[in-house]
Design a protein around this motif. Structure first.
Motif, mmCIF file in Angstrom:
data_model
loop_
_atom_site.group_PDB
_atom_site.id
_atom_site.type_symbol
_atom_site.label_atom_id
_atom_site.label_comp_id
_atom_site.label_asym_id
_atom_site.label_seq_id
_atom_site.Cartn_x
_atom_site.Cartn_y
_atom_site.Cartn_z
ATOM 1 N N ARG A 259 7.002 37.783 31.657
ATOM 2 C CA ARG A 259 6.006 38.585 30.945
ATOM 3 C C ARG A 259 4.926 37.648 30.398
ATOM 4 N N PRO A 260 3.782 37.572 31.055
ATOM 5 C CA PRO A 260 2.743 36.638 30.614
ATOM 6 C C PRO A 260 2.270 36.875 29.181
ATOM 7 N N SER A 261 2.290 38.125 28.728
ATOM 8 C CA SER A 261 1.768 38.434 27.397
ATOM 9 C C SER A 261 2.596 37.795 26.289
ATOM 10 N N THR A 262 3.888 37.594 26.537
ATOM 11 C CA THR A 262 4.772 36.991 25.530
ATOM 12 C C THR A 262 5.334 35.658 25.972
ATOM 13 N N ARG A 263 5.026 35.247 27.218
ATOM 14 C CA ARG A 263 5.581 34.020 27.804
ATOM 15 C C ARG A 263 7.102 34.034 27.746
ATOM 16 N N GLU A 264 7.667 35.169 28.149
ATOM 17 C CA GLU A 264 9.118 35.327 28.151
ATOM 18 C C GLU A 264 9.616 35.760 29.526
ATOM 19 N N PHE A 265 10.755 35.209 29.917
ATOM 20 C CA PHE A 265 11.497 35.720 31.054
ATOM 21 C C PHE A 265 12.458 36.786 30.554
ATOM 22 N N GLY A 272 23.612 44.934 33.925
ATOM 23 C CA GLY A 272 22.375 45.664 33.673
ATOM 24 C C GLY A 272 21.723 45.348 32.344
ATOM 25 N N SER A 273 22.348 44.489 31.544
ATOM 26 C CA SER A 273 21.792 44.145 30.245
ATOM 27 C C SER A 273 20.708 43.086 30.372
ATOM 28 N N LEU A 274 20.031 42.828 29.285
ATOM 29 C CA LEU A 274 18.860 41.955 29.248
ATOM 30 C C LEU A 274 19.176 40.626 28.587
ATOM 31 N N ARG A 275 18.657 39.554 29.183
ATOM 32 C CA ARG A 275 18.674 38.242 28.545
ATOM 33 C C ARG A 275 17.247 37.725 28.513
ATOM 34 N N ASN A 298 18.248 28.587 36.813
ATOM 35 C CA ASN A 298 17.493 28.600 35.573
ATOM 36 C C ASN A 298 16.035 28.894 35.895
ATOM 37 N N VAL A 299 15.198 28.905 34.872
ATOM 38 C CA VAL A 299 13.807 29.283 35.049
ATOM 39 C C VAL A 299 12.906 28.063 34.888
ATOM 40 N N GLY A 300 11.657 28.263 35.222
ATOM 41 C CA GLY A 300 10.648 27.242 35.068
ATOM 42 C C GLY A 300 9.278 27.865 35.258
ATOM 43 N N ILE A 301 8.264 27.058 35.113
ATOM 44 C CA ILE A 301 6.890 27.538 35.345
ATOM 45 C C ILE A 301 6.108 26.472 36.105
ATOM 46 N N TRP A 302 5.067 26.936 36.808
ATOM 47 C CA TRP A 302 4.081 26.021 37.382
ATOM 48 C C TRP A 302 2.775 26.275 36.674
ATOM 49 N N ARG A 303 2.169 25.186 36.143
ATOM 50 C CA ARG A 303 0.950 25.313 35.345
ATOM 51 C C ARG A 303 -0.253 24.993 36.235
ATOM 52 N N PRO A 304 -1.003 25.999 36.661
ATOM 53 C CA PRO A 304 -2.127 25.756 37.583
ATOM 54 C C PRO A 304 -3.150 24.758 37.055
ATOM 55 N N SER A 305 -3.365 24.736 35.745
ATOM 56 C CA SER A 305 -4.405 23.864 35.183
ATOM 57 C C SER A 305 -4.065 22.388 35.317
ATOM 58 N N THR A 306 -2.775 22.066 35.347
ATOM 59 C CA THR A 306 -2.351 20.662 35.460
ATOM 60 C C THR A 306 -1.567 20.403 36.734
ATOM 61 N N HIS A 307 -1.304 21.447 37.510
ATOM 62 C CA HIS A 307 -0.493 21.347 38.734
ATOM 63 C C HIS A 307 0.898 20.772 38.429
ATOM 64 N N GLN A 308 1.460 21.175 37.291
ATOM 65 C CA GLN A 308 2.761 20.658 36.873
ATOM 66 C C GLN A 308 3.813 21.752 36.814
ATOM 67 N N PHE A 309 4.999 21.426 37.314
ATOM 68 C CA PHE A 309 6.188 22.258 37.123
ATOM 69 C C PHE A 309 6.886 21.806 35.845
#
Length: 429
Positions: A259-265, A272-275, A298-309
């Motif tokens: 969810r980009p608005s909250t930066r949450e996975f 069926g429950s939520l984590r 697990n999770v992660g992100i790629w940051r387009p502005s720095t090209h970093q995972f």
């Protein structure tokens, strides 16, 4: 996984309730012969906690332990339920002390007659873990001495709240399989999660990965099963971006959204429950994978502005920060070389090339797809390592690549506006 997919390490843990059902209720009661009873009838009547323990037998053989699967631990624990065993630290059954720590020593297949609660960790048989790490076959331990100590075997959470669990324990009234509040009933000391150092996950052939799509218009995942049938899962809301992975390290992959608005996975558990997992910042693109080679993704992100995972560890800290890719790239992840863990990569739409990072940090380029394609990755034939593919929005077709670069499969799936995902939705058990 969305545009990312980790090599699924499917695990199978036997259901505790089924195992208990398999113990014959007609088995005659068994009591240790020629041994004194515990010193107090009142202690013996206690239905919670221990009622004293015999001395630890801490030998090199005991400390070393033997490899044992989680399902075997549960089977061994269930085998003492319903036998009518009497709690007696001087007693023996199948060579093991008939007290709480002797019982868990038996379930863990340690040397008879077993350790006591003060000895599991100091003798190198077990190690402290966190609540999030708990799996069937682990235990909750109060490592105090004698009657102040106790240990209960963990057989699985009762529900997604993780406030109680199914457990096996030997108390003053016998061997029980029942629901226990986490970490244990109040008033019986301090209990912490612990793991037998010799326990191993039950690993089976998970079968191949498959494809699916996330439909933003209805907030639904449309997942393709191995028989070609459709499984729908409603998850997420407006603006969410899909991910997938084996979040708990057991059974098939599941879905999630970022969810980009909250930066949450928002990750979906098997029940069926939520984590929720907070990770990233504004503008980040989600990825997921098995970064450390453990059982779970697990999770992660790629940051387009720095090209970093920015890849997340199981304890919530930063495992790795990897610079990879360029402007306009789309992040991917997978086990490209069959090593112990997943790695990262990008798909470059301008050249229709995957730029994959190897474990030694080197680059592998793979040309695949055409203008407008969206990347996916997965173990399409179930043999590993993972391979690549694309989803073609114009025709709604997945083009999955074989190891030799040829077309392994072409699957029509999805509709206009969908986002491709991949995963092992119906892993064999």
């Amino acid at each position: 996984m969305s545009t990312t997919h980790a090599l699924n390490r499917a695990l199978v843990v036997a259901a505790a309730a089924m195992l208990v059902a398999g113990v014959a209720a007609t088995t005659p009661a068994v009591a240790a012969q020629n041994d004194p009873a515990p010193p107090s009838a009142a202690i013996a009547a206690i239905d919670k906690g221990g009622a004293g323990q015999g001395p630890s037998v801490a030998t090199a053989e005991t400390a070393a332990g033997t490899e044992i699967s989680r399902s075997e631990v549960i089977q061994r624990a269930a085998s003492w339920v319903g036998l009518g065993l009497v709690y007696n630290w001087n007693g023996r059954y199948q060579g093991y002390r008939t007290d709480c720590s002797g019982y868990v020593s038996m379930a863990w297949n340690l040397a008879a007659p077993g350790l006591d609660t003060t000895s599991f960790v100091p003798n190198g048989v077990a190690s402290w873990i966190t609540k999030d790490d708990l799996k069937p076959g682990d235990a909750l331990l109060n490592d105090a001495a004698l009657a102040n100590g106790h240990i209960a075997l963990f057989a699985g959470w009762t529900d997604s709240s993780r406030t109680s669990y199914h457990g096996y324990e030997f108390t003053g009234t016998g061997v029980h399989y029942r629901t226990i509040p986490y970490p244990y009933f109040p008033g019986y000391g301090t209990f912490k999660p612990v793991r037998n150092n010799s326990i191993v996950d039950d690993v089976v052939d998970p079968g191949p990965d498959n494809v699916g799509v996330y439909r933003p218009s209805t907030h639904e995942f449309h997942l393709r099963n191995d028989d070609g049938s459709l499984r729908k899962i409603g998850w997420g809301t407006v603006g969410d971006r899909p991910v997938s992975g084996n979040w708990d390290g057991v059974g098939p992959d599941n879905v999630g959204i970022y969810r980009p608005s909250t930066r949450e996975f928002h990750l979906r558990n098997d029940d069926g429950s939520l984590r929720k997992v907070g990770w990233g910042t504004v503008g980040d693109v989600p990825v997921s994978g098995n970064w450390d080679g453990g059982s779970a993704d697990n999770v992660g992100i790629w940051r387009p502005s720095t090209h970093q995972f920015h890849l997340r560890k199981d304890d919530g800290s930063l495992l790795a920060q990897i610079t990879w890719g360029d402007d306009g790239d789309i992040p991917v992840s997978g086990n490209w070389d069959g090593g112990h863990a997943d790695n990262v990569g990008v798909y470059r739409p301008s050249t229709r090339e995957f730029h994959l990072r190897m474990d030694d940090g080197s680059l592998r380029k793979v040309g695949y797809g055409t203008v407008g394609d969206l990347p996916v990755s997965g173990d399409w034939d179930g043999t590993g390592p993972e391979n690549l593919g694309v989803w073609r929005p114009g025709s709604h077709q997945f083009h999955l690549r074989a190891a030799d670069g040829s077309l392994l499969d072409q699957i029509t799936w999805g509709d206009d506006g969908d986002i491709p995902v991949s995963g092992n939705w119906d892993a064999r058990s």
